[in-house]
Design a protein around this motif. Structure first.
Motif, PDB file in Angstrom:
ATOM      1  N   LEU A  57      39.434  30.006  34.610  1.00 12.81           N
ATOM      2  CA  LEU A  57      40.864  29.742  34.770  1.00 12.81           C
ATOM      3  C   LEU A  57      41.601  30.335  33.574  1.00 12.81           C
ATOM      4  O   LEU A  57      40.979  30.637  32.542  1.00 12.81           O
ATOM      5  CB  LEU A  57      41.116  28.234  34.845  1.00 12.81           C
ATOM      6  CG  LEU A  57      40.585  27.531  36.096  1.00 12.81           C
ATOM      7  CD1 LEU A  57      40.761  26.022  35.975  1.00 12.81           C
ATOM      8  CD2 LEU A  57      41.283  28.051  37.345  1.00 12.81           C
ATOM      9  N   PRO A  58      42.926  30.474  33.638  1.00 11.49           N
ATOM     10  CA  PRO A  58      43.679  31.011  32.494  1.00 11.49           C
ATOM     11  C   PRO A  58      43.488  30.215  31.203  1.00 11.49           C
ATOM     12  O   PRO A  58      43.583  30.777  30.110  1.00 11.49           O
ATOM     13  CB  PRO A  58      45.132  30.956  32.973  1.00 11.49           C
ATOM     14  CG  PRO A  58      45.036  31.091  34.452  1.00 11.49           C
ATOM     15  CD  PRO A  58      43.781  30.331  34.824  1.00 11.49           C
TER      16      PRO A  58
ATOM     17  N   LEU B 294      36.270  37.477  34.954  1.00  8.11           N
ATOM     18  CA  LEU B 294      37.556  37.473  35.638  1.00  8.11           C
ATOM     19  C   LEU B 294      38.306  36.211  35.243  1.00  8.11           C
ATOM     20  O   LEU B 294      37.706  35.141  35.130  1.00  8.11           O
ATOM     21  CB  LEU B 294      37.391  37.441  37.163  1.00  8.11           C
ATOM     22  CG  LEU B 294      36.673  38.575  37.866  1.00  8.11           C
ATOM     23  CD1 LEU B 294      36.654  38.312  39.368  1.00  8.11           C
ATOM     24  CD2 LEU B 294      37.339  39.894  37.582  1.00  8.11           C
ATOM     25  N   VAL B 295      39.603  36.328  35.063  1.00  5.94           N
ATOM     26  CA  VAL B 295      40.471  35.172  34.898  1.00  5.94           C
ATOM     27  C   VAL B 295      41.233  35.048  36.207  1.00  5.94           C
ATOM     28  O   VAL B 295      41.857  36.021  36.660  1.00  5.94           O
ATOM     29  CB  VAL B 295      41.436  35.346  33.705  1.00  5.94           C
ATOM     30  CG1 VAL B 295      42.414  34.178  33.638  1.00  5.94           C
ATOM     31  CG2 VAL B 295      40.649  35.471  32.405  1.00  5.94           C
TER      32      VAL B 295
ATOM     33  N   VAL C 101      43.485  37.020  41.184  1.00  2.00           N
ATOM     34  CA  VAL C 101      42.735  37.606  40.065  1.00  2.00           C
ATOM     35  C   VAL C 101      43.762  38.101  39.043  1.00  2.00           C
ATOM     36  O   VAL C 101      44.426  39.107  39.249  1.00  2.00           O
ATOM     37  CB  VAL C 101      41.814  38.747  40.523  1.00  2.00           C
ATOM     38  CG1 VAL C 101      41.090  39.367  39.342  1.00  2.00           C
ATOM     39  CG2 VAL C 101      40.814  38.243  41.556  1.00  2.00           C
ATOM     40  N   ARG C 102      43.884  37.376  37.941  1.00  2.00           N
ATOM     41  CA  ARG C 102      44.920  37.657  36.943  1.00  2.00           C
ATOM     42  C   ARG C 102      44.473  38.655  35.882  1.00  2.00           C
ATOM     43  O   ARG C 102      45.287  39.385  35.342  1.00  2.00           O
ATOM     44  CB  ARG C 102      45.346  36.353  36.247  1.00  2.00           C
ATOM     45  CG  ARG C 102      45.860  35.308  37.174  1.00  2.00           C
ATOM     46  CD  ARG C 102      47.124  35.755  37.809  1.00  2.00           C
ATOM     47  NE  ARG C 102      47.656  34.682  38.641  1.00  2.00           N
ATOM     48  CZ  ARG C 102      48.743  34.777  39.334  1.00  2.00           C
ATOM     49  NH1 ARG C 102      49.413  35.885  39.316  1.00  2.00           N
ATOM     50  NH2 ARG C 102      49.152  33.778  40.075  1.00  2.00           N
ATOM     51  N   GLU C 103      43.193  38.665  35.557  1.00  2.09           N
ATOM     52  CA  GLU C 103      42.699  39.540  34.491  1.00  2.09           C
ATOM     53  C   GLU C 103      41.260  39.937  34.791  1.00  2.09           C
ATOM     54  O   GLU C 103      40.458  39.116  35.223  1.00  2.09           O
ATOM     55  CB  GLU C 103      42.755  38.789  33.153  1.00  2.09           C
ATOM     56  CG  GLU C 103      42.312  39.589  31.969  1.00  2.09           C
ATOM     57  CD  GLU C 103      42.301  38.745  30.698  1.00  2.09           C
ATOM     58  OE1 GLU C 103      41.446  39.032  29.837  1.00  2.09           O
ATOM     59  OE2 GLU C 103      43.113  37.814  30.584  1.00  2.09           O
ATOM     60  N   VAL C 104      40.964  41.203  34.562  1.00  2.00           N
ATOM     61  CA  VAL C 104      39.608  41.724  34.719  1.00  2.00           C
ATOM     62  C   VAL C 104      39.158  42.254  33.363  1.00  2.00           C
ATOM     63  O   VAL C 104      39.798  43.129  32.797  1.00  2.00           O
ATOM     64  CB  VAL C 104      39.551  42.858  35.770  1.00  2.00           C
ATOM     65  CG1 VAL C 104      38.146  43.421  35.874  1.00  2.00           C
ATOM     66  CG2 VAL C 104      40.051  42.376  37.117  1.00  2.00           C
ATOM     67  N   ASP C 105      38.063  41.695  32.854  1.00  2.00           N
ATOM     68  CA  ASP C 105      37.474  42.157  31.599  1.00  2.00           C
ATOM     69  C   ASP C 105      36.130  42.780  31.958  1.00  2.00           C
ATOM     70  O   ASP C 105      35.103  42.094  32.002  1.00  2.00           O
ATOM     71  CB  ASP C 105      37.311  40.988  30.623  1.00  2.00           C
ATOM     72  CG  ASP C 105      36.649  41.390  29.313  1.00  2.00           C
ATOM     73  OD1 ASP C 105      36.338  42.585  29.122  1.00  2.00           O
ATOM     74  OD2 ASP C 105      36.435  40.488  28.484  1.00  2.00           O
ATOM     75  N   ARG C 106      36.157  44.076  32.242  1.00  2.68           N
ATOM     76  CA  ARG C 106      34.949  44.772  32.690  1.00  2.68           C
ATOM     77  C   ARG C 106      33.871  44.749  31.619  1.00  2.68           C
ATOM     78  O   ARG C 106      32.703  44.504  31.897  1.00  2.68           O
ATOM     79  CB  ARG C 106      35.312  46.204  33.082  1.00  2.68           C
ATOM     80  CG  ARG C 106      34.182  46.969  33.712  1.00  2.68           C
ATOM     81  CD  ARG C 106      34.692  48.295  34.270  1.00  2.68           C
ATOM     82  NE  ARG C 106      33.601  49.034  34.844  1.00  2.68           N
ATOM     83  CZ  ARG C 106      33.326  50.286  34.531  1.00  2.68           C
ATOM     84  NH1 ARG C 106      34.061  50.950  33.670  1.00  2.68           N
ATOM     85  NH2 ARG C 106      32.307  50.895  35.105  1.00  2.68           N
ATOM     86  N   GLY C 107      34.232  44.996  30.375  1.00  6.04           N
ATOM     87  CA  GLY C 107      33.267  45.002  29.284  1.00  6.04           C
ATOM     88  C   GLY C 107      32.648  43.632  29.055  1.00  6.04           C
ATOM     89  O   GLY C 107      31.446  43.509  28.804  1.00  6.04           O
TER      90      GLY C 107
END
Length: 174
Positions: free
Chosen positions: A115-116, A164-165, A154-160
């Protein structure tokens, strides 16, 4: 294949016409670049084994929601019939790498979902391509749930960081 990692970018459907064209369902956001004339591709079965290739694309063009593609040397319907249903793959190094919040669909399995406020919800265990769009299956501490892979959730994607947020619809994770 040629030693490089290959990614599936389409699935062959059926021959179209009499001159060696085949319908192809694209599995890429950039079919005009990926299926450009002169590109080398490999055909892969559902078992992941190479069935043919490298093949050179002679010509291609959009056709309704699919593409028509012609391989050099495959002249006529009979040459295409054995390839029906096979997947088209290209070397990963020849594709535009994901930018910003983009991610390859195959990479999503194993991403952490939060979650955020950083409350963990679970891990992505599967991705489903439905008529309504991509759905991610999240295994949480108490149960699993499906969440549409859409910007509103899906608010944020952190691939590294492989996370997911998300902001799921109210009541989905209770």
């Amino acid at each position: 294949m040629d030693g490089a990692r290959h990614l599936v970018v389409g699935r062959l459907r059926k021959p179209h016409g009499l001159k060696g064209d085949c319908t192809l369902f694209p599995l890429t956001d950039e079919p005009d670049a990926v299926f450009a004339a002169g590109r080398a591709v490999w055909l892969v079965g559902i078992d992941g084994k190479v069935a043919a290739g490298p093949l050179s694309i002679e010509r291609s063009r959009p056709y309704h929601r699919e593409w028509l593609i012609k391989f050099a040397g495959a002249d006529g319907r009979d040459a295409l019939d054995p390839w029906r249903g096979l997947f088209v793959a290209v070397p990963e190094t020849e594709l535009r790498p994901p930018e910003g919040d983009e991610v390859y669909v195959h990479e999503l399995a194993g991403f952490s979902v939060r979650l955020p406020d950083e409350t963990p919800l679970g891990l992505i265990t599967a991705v489903y391509d439905t008529p309504a769009g991509l759905m991610i299956e999240v295994q949480g501490p108490r149960r699993e749930f499906l969440l549409p892979y859409k910007k509103e959730f899906v608010r944020e994607v952190d691939r590294g960081g492989r996370r997911l947020v998300v902001s799921p619809p109210e009541g989905l994770v209770e």
